[in-house]
Design a protein around this motif. Structure first.
Motif, PDB file in Angstrom:
ATOM      1  N   VAL A 148      35.526  44.972  34.736  1.00 29.63           N
ATOM      2  CA  VAL A 148      34.428  44.598  35.632  1.00 29.63           C
ATOM      3  C   VAL A 148      34.280  43.082  35.636  1.00 29.63           C
ATOM      4  O   VAL A 148      34.328  42.431  34.589  1.00 29.63           O
ATOM      5  CB  VAL A 148      33.110  45.273  35.193  1.00 29.63           C
ATOM      6  CG1 VAL A 148      31.951  44.785  36.036  1.00 29.63           C
ATOM      7  CG2 VAL A 148      33.234  46.784  35.288  1.00 29.63           C
ATOM      8  N   ASP A 149      34.096  42.534  36.825  1.00 26.87           N
ATOM      9  CA  ASP A 149      33.880  41.104  36.994  1.00 26.87           C
ATOM     10  C   ASP A 149      32.441  40.787  36.563  1.00 26.87           C
ATOM     11  O   ASP A 149      31.490  41.372  37.090  1.00 26.87           O
ATOM     12  CB  ASP A 149      34.105  40.757  38.467  1.00 26.87           C
ATOM     13  CG  ASP A 149      33.920  39.281  38.747  1.00 26.87           C
ATOM     14  OD1 ASP A 149      32.776  38.800  38.636  1.00 26.87           O
ATOM     15  OD2 ASP A 149      34.907  38.608  39.075  1.00 26.87           O
TER      16      ASP A 149
ATOM     17  N   GLU B 131      30.490  38.235  36.975  1.00 29.11           N
ATOM     18  CA  GLU B 131      29.613  37.662  37.991  1.00 29.11           C
ATOM     19  C   GLU B 131      29.125  38.752  38.949  1.00 29.11           C
ATOM     20  O   GLU B 131      27.943  38.818  39.299  1.00 29.11           O
ATOM     21  CB  GLU B 131      30.365  36.572  38.763  1.00 29.11           C
ATOM     22  CG  GLU B 131      29.488  35.787  39.711  1.00 29.11           C
ATOM     23  CD  GLU B 131      30.250  34.687  40.423  1.00 29.11           C
ATOM     24  OE1 GLU B 131      31.504  34.721  40.429  1.00 29.11           O
ATOM     25  OE2 GLU B 131      29.597  33.794  40.973  1.00 29.11           O
TER      26      GLU B 131
ATOM     27  N   SER C 162      33.631  34.273  31.903  1.00 28.28           N
ATOM     28  CA  SER C 162      34.046  32.962  32.412  1.00 28.28           C
ATOM     29  C   SER C 162      33.558  32.720  33.840  1.00 28.28           C
ATOM     30  O   SER C 162      33.161  31.613  34.187  1.00 28.28           O
ATOM     31  CB  SER C 162      35.566  32.842  32.344  1.00 28.28           C
ATOM     32  OG  SER C 162      36.173  33.923  33.009  1.00 28.28           O
ATOM     33  N   CYS C 163      33.578  33.780  34.645  1.00 31.26           N
ATOM     34  CA  CYS C 163      33.234  33.594  36.052  1.00 31.26           C
ATOM     35  C   CYS C 163      31.756  33.258  36.240  1.00 31.26           C
ATOM     36  O   CYS C 163      31.348  32.831  37.312  1.00 31.26           O
ATOM     37  CB  CYS C 163      33.593  34.839  36.849  1.00 31.26           C
ATOM     38  SG  CYS C 163      33.108  36.367  36.035  1.00 31.26           S
TER      39      CYS C 163
ATOM     40  N   LEU D 140      33.961  27.775  34.148  1.00 31.25           N
ATOM     41  CA  LEU D 140      34.913  28.870  34.366  1.00 31.25           C
ATOM     42  C   LEU D 140      35.714  29.197  33.108  1.00 31.25           C
ATOM     43  O   LEU D 140      36.852  29.654  33.186  1.00 31.25           O
ATOM     44  CB  LEU D 140      35.850  28.578  35.543  1.00 31.25           C
ATOM     45  CG  LEU D 140      35.163  28.562  36.914  1.00 31.25           C
ATOM     46  CD1 LEU D 140      36.171  28.240  38.012  1.00 31.25           C
ATOM     47  CD2 LEU D 140      34.487  29.903  37.215  1.00 31.25           C
TER      48      LEU D 140
ATOM     49  N   HIS E 134      35.330  39.586  29.668  1.00 29.52           N
ATOM     50  CA  HIS E 134      34.923  39.849  31.047  1.00 29.52           C
ATOM     51  C   HIS E 134      33.932  41.021  31.088  1.00 29.52           C
ATOM     52  O   HIS E 134      33.808  41.777  30.126  1.00 29.52           O
ATOM     53  CB  HIS E 134      36.129  40.049  31.970  1.00 29.52           C
ATOM     54  CG  HIS E 134      36.914  41.301  31.713  1.00 29.52           C
ATOM     55  ND1 HIS E 134      38.211  41.289  31.244  1.00 29.52           N
ATOM     56  CD2 HIS E 134      36.595  42.603  31.857  1.00 29.52           C
ATOM     57  CE1 HIS E 134      38.636  42.528  31.126  1.00 29.52           C
ATOM     58  NE2 HIS E 134      37.675  43.348  31.480  1.00 29.52           N
TER      59      HIS E 134
END
Lengths: 70, 415
Positions: free
Chosen positions: B335-336, B338, B356-357, B362, B376
């Motif tokens: 899963v992202d 952000e 990081s996003c 980043l 993540h």
């Protein structure tokens, strides 16, 4: 050794690509993932631990070797 | 003389700030911003900034009326301001269990951390220029370390285990190295909640005459402080005080040389109304801390157990037992971070993330990297005094569906 080029992809995409590709390889085969996202160096070994696959290390910058354990 | 905080005036001018802020509210509304007032959303980011404690609000209003004069002057109004400053210092020192003259107020937690690191190093420059710190210090401490290295000093970073606990043997070995001027260890991880072995680290450092600096931003006002340290910092907006107030404690006998303007440690530049509010809220928070910790611990236990049971492929990180009561962190595979943060925000949940996003640089959280855990899909939930079981239950009810939707959108189901 097969190479999976994920350079330019942001996490979690390299880990997703690894998870898609590794089951296609025979048990014992090694896959080299190329990834330049800074999270890959942490997330690829973490994925191997969570999935019971063998993380073999990073032979060079932005390259990560994974062996299919099962 | 230490004045009790009851010496502070009662609020008389609460209407004043309301009147001044009304036009701003109107224009903010016209621009389409939703004003976050009260608890209409579930605010789960107290570790970044806790909502203002009612005690802080009261004291701030009163001190704005009565504490604006320069406390260094000699007329009655200035002496009144001086009394407020002394009362605030006395009350804060009492909560911390330190002497009032060991405590300074700074312009925030970051300023306090920088002063602590650079002042502690400068005070022992004759011994050497080496700083030892854990790999999971707050970025304010790491930035101070970078500055020290850029100025010609050296720094050694000590790793942590998978649960985020510092490697005590390695820490002890590093502080034993010649030329070590200062050691730094965070009281408990601000990202994963793992409590650090501060007393043991302080003992190891003391065996070599090295003072230990403790960043206690997540611990002050929430529970008892560890022992053995020489320098300690905290940040008021983590316990429900106003932003822009930091605490710096330098114990008697510690060699310390304040970097920057010499008057910084004399509080001449202090924002007096804010630090009065910080002191009042710290005293109130400390009085509530034990009960609140019990309540938060139960809610965090519920989050840890439920997330692990209801969200597939999730890693709940941090020490399950030796941890801060109010904070829990987990990472969702594939899963992202952000996207997850925004999806939660749309459902009315404010959380932070070490992915990081979600960072300006980043790069993933250096804490998660040091622990070697999935970075993540990361979520940190941190509770405050107004957090309710209903909010937590609503979060736990909605989270599995939110994560499942994001995985379906990304086509990563059954991977």
């Amino acid at each position: 050794m097969e190479i999976l080029d994920c350079r330019g992809q942001r996490c979690p995409l390299p880990v997703i690509a690894l998870a898609r590709r590794l089951p296609d390889l025979p048990v014992g085969a090694t896959l080299r993932v190329l990834a330049d996202d800074p999270a890959a160096a942490t997330d690829i070994p973490a994925w191997c631990r969570m999935r019971g696959q063998d993380y073999l290390g990073s032979p060079e910058r932005f390259a990560f070797d994974v062996r299919r354990a099962g | 003389m230490v004045l009790p905080l009851s010496h502070l005036p009662s609020p008389t001018v609460a209407h004043y700030s309301t009147k001044v802020l009304t036009p701003l509210r109107g224009s903010a509304r016209r621009r389409g911003y939703r004003l976050i007032v009260g608890v209409s959303e579930a605010y789960f980011d107290a570790a970044s900034a806790a909502p203002l404690h009612p005690a802080a609000r009261q004291a701030l209003a009163a001190a704005l009326d009565d504490g604006w004069a320069d406390p260094a002057r000699l007329y009655s109004r200035a002496r009144r301001a001086r009394q407020l400053l002394d009362a605030a210092r006395g009350a804060t020192a009492e909560v911390l269990g330190v002497r009032p003259d060991e405590l300074s107020f700074t312009a925030g937690g970051t300023a306090a951390a920088h002063t602590a690191v650079l002042g502690g190093l400068a005070g022992r420059a004759r011994v050497g220029g080496r700083l030892v710190h854990s790999a999971i210090e707050h970025s304010a401490v790491l930035h101070a370390a970078e500055r020290h290295v850029a100025a010609g000093g050296t720094a050694a970073s000590v790793g942590v285990d998978r649960l985020g606990r510092v490697d005590l043997a390695a820490f002890a070995a590093e502080v034993a190295a010649p030329g070590t001027a200062l050691a730094a260890l965070i009281s408990a991880s601000h990202e994963v909640g793992t409590v650090q072995p501060v007393a043991e680290a302080a003992e190891a450092a003391a065996a070599h005459g090295v003072p230990l600096y403790v960043d206690a931003a997540q611990s002050v006002g929430r529970g008892p402080l560890p022992s053995g340290w020489s320098i300690l910092t905290a940040s008021a907006h983590k316990w429900g005080g106003p932003p822009g107030v930091g605490l710096l404690v330098v114990r008697k006998g510690t060699r310390f040389l304040t970097p920057g303007p010499a008057e910084e440690r004399t509080d001449r530049n202090a924002d007096l109304p804010s630090l009065v509010a910080a002191a009042a809220s710290l005293r109130a928070a400390a009085a509530e801390a034990a009960d609140l910790a019990d309540r938060h611990r139960a809610l965090v236990d519920r989050i840890r157990a439920t997330v692990a049971a209801t969200v597939p492929d999730v890693e709940v990180v941090g020490d399950p037992a030796a941890r801060l009561p109010h904070l829990v962190t987990f990472s969702c595979l594939y899963v992202d971070g952000e996207a997850l943060l925004h999806a939660l925000d749309r459902r009315g949940f404010a959380v932070s993330s070490g992915s990081s996003c979600t960072s300006s640089t980043l790069t993933p959280s250096h804490v998660l990297v040091a622990m070697g855990v999935l970075s993540h899909g990361n979520v940190r939930v941190s509770l405050h005094r107004e957090s309710t079981a209903e909010e937590v239950d609503r979060f736990l009810a909605e989270l599995p569906g939110i994560v499942a939707d994001l995985r379906a959108e990304a086509g990563v189901v059954n991977l």
